[in-house]
Design a protein around this motif. Structure first.
Motif, PDB file in Angstrom:
ATOM      1  N   THR A   7       0.831  -1.204   0.000  1.00 39.88           N
ATOM      2  CA  THR A   7       0.000   0.000   0.000  1.00 39.88           C
ATOM      3  C   THR A   7       0.867   1.257   0.000  1.00 39.88           C
ATOM      4  N   LEU A   8       1.915   1.256   0.815  1.00 40.83           N
ATOM      5  CA  LEU A   8       2.854   2.385   0.809  1.00 40.83           C
ATOM      6  C   LEU A   8       3.504   2.540  -0.563  1.00 40.83           C
ATOM      7  N   ALA A   9       3.815   1.417  -1.199  1.00 40.08           N
ATOM      8  CA  ALA A   9       4.450   1.457  -2.519  1.00 40.08           C
ATOM      9  C   ALA A   9       3.544   2.093  -3.560  1.00 40.08           C
ATOM     10  N   ILE A  10       2.239   1.825  -3.468  1.00 36.05           N
ATOM     11  CA  ILE A  10       1.292   2.442  -4.402  1.00 36.05           C
ATOM     12  C   ILE A  10       1.275   3.957  -4.210  1.00 36.05           C
ATOM     13  N   LEU A  16       3.141  10.422  -4.000  1.00 34.28           N
ATOM     14  CA  LEU A  16       4.026  11.259  -3.174  1.00 34.28           C
ATOM     15  C   LEU A  16       4.886  12.243  -3.969  1.00 34.28           C
ATOM     16  N   PRO A  17       5.644  11.824  -4.990  1.00 32.46           N
ATOM     17  CA  PRO A  17       6.478  12.812  -5.701  1.00 32.46           C
ATOM     18  C   PRO A  17       5.655  13.948  -6.304  1.00 32.46           C
ATOM     19  N   GLY A  18       4.507  13.599  -6.895  1.00 35.10           N
ATOM     20  CA  GLY A  18       3.660  14.625  -7.486  1.00 35.10           C
ATOM     21  C   GLY A  18       3.040  15.532  -6.453  1.00 35.10           C
ATOM     22  N   LEU A  19       2.775  15.005  -5.253  1.00 31.61           N
ATOM     23  CA  LEU A  19       2.185  15.810  -4.191  1.00 31.61           C
ATOM     24  C   LEU A  19       3.131  16.927  -3.757  1.00 31.61           C
ATOM     25  N   GLN A  69      10.253  12.050   1.631  1.00 30.17           N
ATOM     26  CA  GLN A  69       9.135  12.724   0.971  1.00 30.17           C
ATOM     27  C   GLN A  69       8.007  13.022   1.956  1.00 30.17           C
ATOM     28  N   ILE A  70       7.720  12.085   2.839  1.00 31.08           N
ATOM     29  CA  ILE A  70       6.685  12.318   3.853  1.00 31.08           C
ATOM     30  C   ILE A  70       7.052  13.530   4.713  1.00 31.08           C
ATOM     31  N   PHE A  71       8.305  13.608   5.121  1.00 30.89           N
ATOM     32  CA  PHE A  71       8.781  14.734   5.928  1.00 30.89           C
ATOM     33  C   PHE A  71       8.620  16.046   5.168  1.00 30.89           C
ATOM     34  N   LEU A  72       8.991  16.052   3.874  1.00 30.45           N
ATOM     35  CA  LEU A  72       8.886  17.262   3.058  1.00 30.45           C
ATOM     36  C   LEU A  72       7.430  17.651   2.840  1.00 30.45           C
ATOM     37  N   ILE A  73       6.575  16.677   2.574  1.00 33.51           N
ATOM     38  CA  ILE A  73       5.151  16.956   2.356  1.00 33.51           C
ATOM     39  C   ILE A  73       4.519  17.546   3.608  1.00 33.51           C
TER      40      ILE A  73
END
Length: 397
Positions: A7-10, A16-19, A69-73
């Protein structure tokens, strides 16, 4: 654990990158969703290629990238207020209809694995090879979708469970429906309602195919997204769509021709896109250029053996007739009499693409599907003109 990591991989593959980038995009919610998915595909395609080249395509590396990415988002969005407004009007029924179709696609695509021939023995096998850190041998093809699936296998450290990679295939027909809905809500033109209906007819005709794991429907989605962004004058996103289409199948080259030739604008973007496609093509096929029309690229079904021009065109038309796709092609010819937009799509994209398919790839009608976005766009405009001639009062929706 496989469920959690897959699920994380999806999320990594498609969101994530686009977000991160979409923080700077202006537009409707659907516009941002489509942009997020395309940018994520673009980023991950190059990320996976780089990690394989460096022999670093490992789950630990992906986990680190994911957490970064999670940290940046979090820092990008922590001060934003999110509001969802629902307006109860005529268009609520269109929204409900599209949402119902997407939920149905989710239902139909839940709990099953790859079963169609090429999806099993080619695309998914290539994804497994990528997840093991090397390029598959044998026949060469652009590899976007197998690379994206491979990320799911690397994340979960398991390539035996294909449930999650297969599940992600619902995304591409859903994107088409969402883009149609967004155009209806923004432009409120008859052609956009007709376009949604025509795509639904197409999905019905290919109902046993669109969720099999073949890469043709993702290609249809990306080519349509080119027109979606082009209409909004979001040229950078249109370029992303063209390049991503080319990393699925070579037939995307015809929408590239349309973009290059149709308008004498966006010179810098055209040069950058042309250079990128050329370099990618050389990278992918450098070992096969001496015998380009061999079975390594074309003719894998011996369709060019004892070649007969008349028979080939006749056979290709009979195939389209049997699949009820011929009507999309025939009615698109009226686009010659509508305006420059429809004429250019027809002359630069549809007709050369149809000839290409007929001569080289007409052993299967699925290879024809890359023309569907252009055919439906032209047909929707033709039908709109016809309806307005008969019922001019419906011009004001």
């Amino acid at each position: 654990m496989i469920f959690f990591l897959s699920t994380l991989a999806i999320f990594q593959s498609y969101i994530l990158p686009g977000l991160i980038v979409s923080n700077k995009l202006n537009g409707s919610l659907i516009f941002k969703v489509v942009s997020i998915i395309l940018i994520s595909l673009f980023f991950n395609f190059f990320l996976i290629s780089l990690l394989i080249y460096l022999n670093l395509y490992l789950n630990v590396i992906l986990y680190i990238i994911f957490l970064a990415q999670i940290f940046l988002i979090y820092h990008l969005y922590k001060d934003k207020n999110f509001e969802v407004n629902i307006n109860y009007n005529l268009f609520i029924f269109v929204k409900a209809f599209v949402l119902t179709l997407i939920i149905f696609a989710l239902y139909k695509n839940s709990g099953n694995v790859f079963y169609a021939w090429d999806a099993v023995v080619s695309y998914n096998e290539w994804a497994i090879k990528f997840s093991e850190g090397y390029y598959p041998g044998g026949m060469i093809r652009p590899y976007l979708i197998p690379k994206i699936w491979s990320m799911i296998y690397v994340f979960s450290s398991n390539s035996d469970v294909t449930l999650f990679a297969k599940f992600s295939t619902f995304l591409f027909p859903s994107l088409i429906l969402l883009m149609c809905l967004d155009e209806i809500l923004i432009y409120k033109k008859i052609r956009d309602f007709v376009k949604l209906i025509l795509f639904c007819i197409f999905f019905y005709l290919k109902k046993n195919f669109i969720l099999t794991g073949y890469v043709d429907i993702p290609l249809v989605s990306l080519i349509y997204s080119f027109f979606y962004f082009y209409r909004r004058k979001q040229i950078s996103m249109s370029c992303y769509a063209i390049f991503l289409g080319f990393t699925i199948k070579l037939s995307a080259i015809f929408i590239f021709f349309y973009f290059i030739i149709s308008k004498n604008k966006y010179l810098i973007k055209k040069i950058i896109l042309s250079t990128s496609i050329f370099l990618y093509f050389i990278f992918l096929y450098h070992s096969k250029l001496d015998n380009f029309f061999s079975a390594a690229i074309f003719n894998e079904m011996d369709q060019n053996k004892n070649f007969n021009l008349i028979y080939t065109f006749k056979y290709s038309l009979e195939m389209l007739l049997n699949q009820n796709l011929i009507y999309f092609l025939v009615f698109s010819l009226f686009g010659l009499f509508i305006n420059n937009f429809t004429r250019l799509i027809l002359l630069l994209y549809i007709i050369p693409g149809w000839v290409y398919w007929s001569l080289l790839l007409s052993y299967d009608d699925r290879n024809f599907l890359f023309l569907i976005p252009g055919l439906i766009i032209i047909n929707s405009i033709v039908i709109e003109k016809f309806l307005l001639k008969i019922f001019p009062q419906i011009s004001n929706l």
